[in-house]
Design a protein around this motif. Structure first.
Motif, short mmCIF file in Angstrom:
data_model
loop_
_atom_site.label_atom_id
_atom_site.label_comp_id
_atom_site.label_asym_id
_atom_site.label_seq_id
_atom_site.Cartn_x
_atom_site.Cartn_y
_atom_site.Cartn_z
N LEU A 34 41.65 23.74 -12.78
CA LEU A 34 42.28 24.94 -13.32
C LEU A 34 42.73 25.87 -12.20
N ALA A 35 41.92 25.96 -11.16
CA ALA A 35 42.28 26.80 -10.01
C ALA A 35 43.54 26.29 -9.33
N LEU A 36 43.66 24.96 -9.18
CA LEU A 36 44.85 24.39 -8.54
C LEU A 36 46.11 24.66 -9.35
N VAL A 37 46.02 24.52 -10.66
CA VAL A 37 47.17 24.81 -11.53
C VAL A 37 47.56 26.28 -11.40
N PHE A 38 46.57 27.14 -11.37
CA PHE A 38 46.81 28.58 -11.25
C PHE A 38 47.47 28.92 -9.92
N ILE A 39 46.96 28.34 -8.84
CA ILE A 39 47.51 28.60 -7.51
C ILE A 39 48.96 28.12 -7.43
N GLY A 40 49.23 26.92 -7.95
CA GLY A 40 50.59 26.40 -7.93
C GLY A 40 51.54 27.28 -8.72
N THR A 41 51.08 27.78 -9.86
CA THR A 41 51.90 28.67 -10.68
C THR A 41 52.26 29.93 -9.91
N LEU A 42 51.28 30.51 -9.23
CA LEU A 42 51.51 31.75 -8.48
C LEU A 42 52.44 31.53 -7.30
N LEU A 43 52.31 30.39 -6.62
CA LEU A 43 53.17 30.11 -5.47
C LEU A 43 54.63 29.97 -5.90
N GLY A 44 54.85 29.35 -7.08
CA GLY A 44 56.21 29.23 -7.58
C GLY A 44 56.83 30.58 -7.85
N ILE B 71 47.22 37.31 -14.73
CA ILE B 71 46.68 36.92 -13.43
C ILE B 71 45.25 37.43 -13.26
N GLY B 72 45.02 38.70 -13.57
CA GLY B 72 43.68 39.26 -13.47
C GLY B 72 42.68 38.53 -14.34
N PHE B 73 43.12 38.14 -15.54
CA PHE B 73 42.23 37.42 -16.45
C PHE B 73 41.85 36.06 -15.89
N PHE B 74 42.81 35.33 -15.35
CA PHE B 74 42.51 34.00 -14.82
C PHE B 74 41.66 34.07 -13.56
N VAL B 75 41.89 35.09 -12.72
CA VAL B 75 41.02 35.25 -11.55
C VAL B 75 39.59 35.56 -12.00
N ALA B 76 39.46 36.45 -12.98
CA ALA B 76 38.13 36.76 -13.52
C ALA B 76 37.48 35.52 -14.10
N LEU B 77 38.26 34.70 -14.80
CA LEU B 77 37.76 33.45 -15.37
C LEU B 77 37.21 32.54 -14.28
N LEU B 78 37.95 32.40 -13.19
CA LEU B 78 37.50 31.54 -12.10
C LEU B 78 36.24 32.08 -11.44
N THR B 79 36.14 33.40 -11.27
CA THR B 79 34.94 33.97 -10.65
C THR B 79 33.70 33.73 -11.50
N LEU C 181 37.88 30.48 -4.33
CA LEU C 181 37.08 30.07 -5.47
C LEU C 181 37.21 28.57 -5.72
N PHE C 182 38.39 28.02 -5.42
CA PHE C 182 38.57 26.57 -5.53
C PHE C 182 37.64 25.83 -4.56
N VAL C 183 37.53 26.34 -3.35
CA VAL C 183 36.62 25.73 -2.37
C VAL C 183 35.19 25.77 -2.90
N ALA C 184 34.80 26.92 -3.47
CA ALA C 184 33.45 27.03 -4.03
C ALA C 184 33.24 26.05 -5.17
N VAL D 69 37.30 42.91 -17.49
CA VAL D 69 38.22 44.05 -17.59
C VAL D 69 38.43 44.70 -16.22
N LEU D 70 37.37 44.77 -15.43
CA LEU D 70 37.48 45.34 -14.08
C LEU D 70 38.45 44.53 -13.23
N ILE D 71 38.31 43.21 -13.24
CA ILE D 71 39.19 42.36 -12.43
C ILE D 71 40.62 42.38 -12.97
#
Length: 353
Positions: free
Chosen positions: A193-203, A224-232, A178-181, A151-153
């Motif tokens: 999942l991170a790569l798909v998310f990054i590509g979506t955001l770049l588009g 976006i916040g939910f997926f970033v939180a998911l990756l973390t 996070l993808f590098v990690a 919820v914070l993220i």
């Protein structure tokens, strides 16, 4: 490419249906801008996640892709074991998208939105294993802590959606780190999942970078916040450290320091002024920088640079000894301190346009 195409389509549809953001006192933009970018973001993510699940379950699992060799099929059993979690994650994202879209259409109360966010976060933590471990054995405790973090993220990136390109661009940078990690720890599922998310955001960012021709709205920022939180949460940090350095678990905190700085600083400002911290205004980190004379592009690039600087330190956190870890924490604090000094100086102030 799909994200960019959908964003262009949604932009035209929003203009035709008058689904737009009008200039108001609590928003920085001074022109009418179409909304709906969140739909392009969510649909792109959903399309790729569902396509991956269907391909693995009904094509790869039965052996129809064995001709590609073991390197292409070795991870199929592991992916099959995560499909149920992936569907729950997608349903949680769908709930946040609907909540955000509803809020974009008609302003919802902050308490109601917070309740729904916590409900979604608890479901994700309890049933999709989106949990922070922190060496705690109790699943109930880790699920509760994870829900608070999610919820914070979510709200940190919702708060960041206050200037063209800010939320999506910072999400690209943090997700890249996070993808590098994930790659360093051999996590194919999380990395993909991170790569798909990054590509979506770049588009989407192709249309949202200053000057933005479309906004994502809460329908986008909450997802976006939910997926970033998911990756973390799903990225493994501790097992990366072959020497067993426990402090590597703080990597997401370092990585998210700029979004969290904006969230905490604007929240404190609003509370000091006797305002509801969940009601939007123009006192965000980006707005305070712009008042110092920066253009929209300069402001958002400053945010990107600060995020990249702290993120680079986070990448090396698992590789260093305790002294190195302390230095990384100090460096992060100093970067935020420089930003705080820069944005708070009263000399040569210029009002935001």
């Amino acid at each position: 490419m799909l994200s960019a195409l959908l964003t262009a389509i949604v932009r035209k549809m929003s203009l035709r249906s008058n689904f737009v953001a009008h200039p108001t006192a609590d928003r920085y933009h001074r022109t009418t801008v179409p909304l709906g970018g969140g739909a392009a973001i969510f649909v792109t993510l959903a399309a790729f996640i569902l396509a991956a699940a269907v391909t693995v379950k009904f094509i790869a699992a039965p052996g129809h892709l064995n001709w590609l060799g073991p390197s292409a099929t070795i991870h199929i059993p592991g992916f099959l074991g995560k499909i149920n979690q992936l569907i729950i994650i997608l349903l949680c994202a769908a709930a946040l998208f609907v909540l955000g879209f509803w809020d974009d259409k008609q302003r919802l109360g902050p308490v109601f939105k917070l309740i729904v966010q916590f409900a979604v976060a608890i479901i994700a933590a309890a049933f999709a294993d989106v949990r922070i471990e922190f060496f705690i054995e109790s699943r109930i405790i880790t699920s509760a802590l994870s829900a608070v973090w999610i919820v914070l993220i979510i709200n940190a990136f919702n708060f960041l959606d206050n200037m063209d390109g800010a939320s999506a661009g910072i999400a690209v940078i943090t997700s890249g780190i996070l993808f590098v990690a994930a790659a360093l720890s051999g996590q194919v599922f999380v990395g993909g999942l991170a790569l798909v998310f990054i590509g979506t955001l770049l588009g989407f960012l192709a249309f949202n970078f200053p000057p933005a021709s479309i906004f994502m709205g809460d329908a986008g920022s909450l997802v976006i916040g939910f997926f970033v939180a998911l990756l973390t949460v799903r990225t493994t940090y501790y097992h990366q450290a072959q020497s067993g350095h426990w402090y590597s678990v703080f990597m997401p905190l370092i990585c998210m320091s700029v979004p969290l700085y904006d969230f905490l600083s604007v929240t404190i400002l609003r509370i000091k002024q006797g305002k509801n911290p969940l009601i939007g205004d123009t006192q965000h980190f980006s707005h305070r920088l712009k008042k110092r004379g920066l253009t929209d592009t300069q402001t958002v690039l400053t945010l990107y640079l600060a995020t990249l600087c702290t993120g680079l330190g986070a990448i090396f956190l698992y590789q260093v000894n305790l002294t190195g870890a302390i230095l990384i924490f100090i460096q992060t604090f100093m970067i935020l301190a420089i930003i705080a000094v820069f944005e708070s100086t009263a000399k040569n102030d210029k009002p935001a346009d």
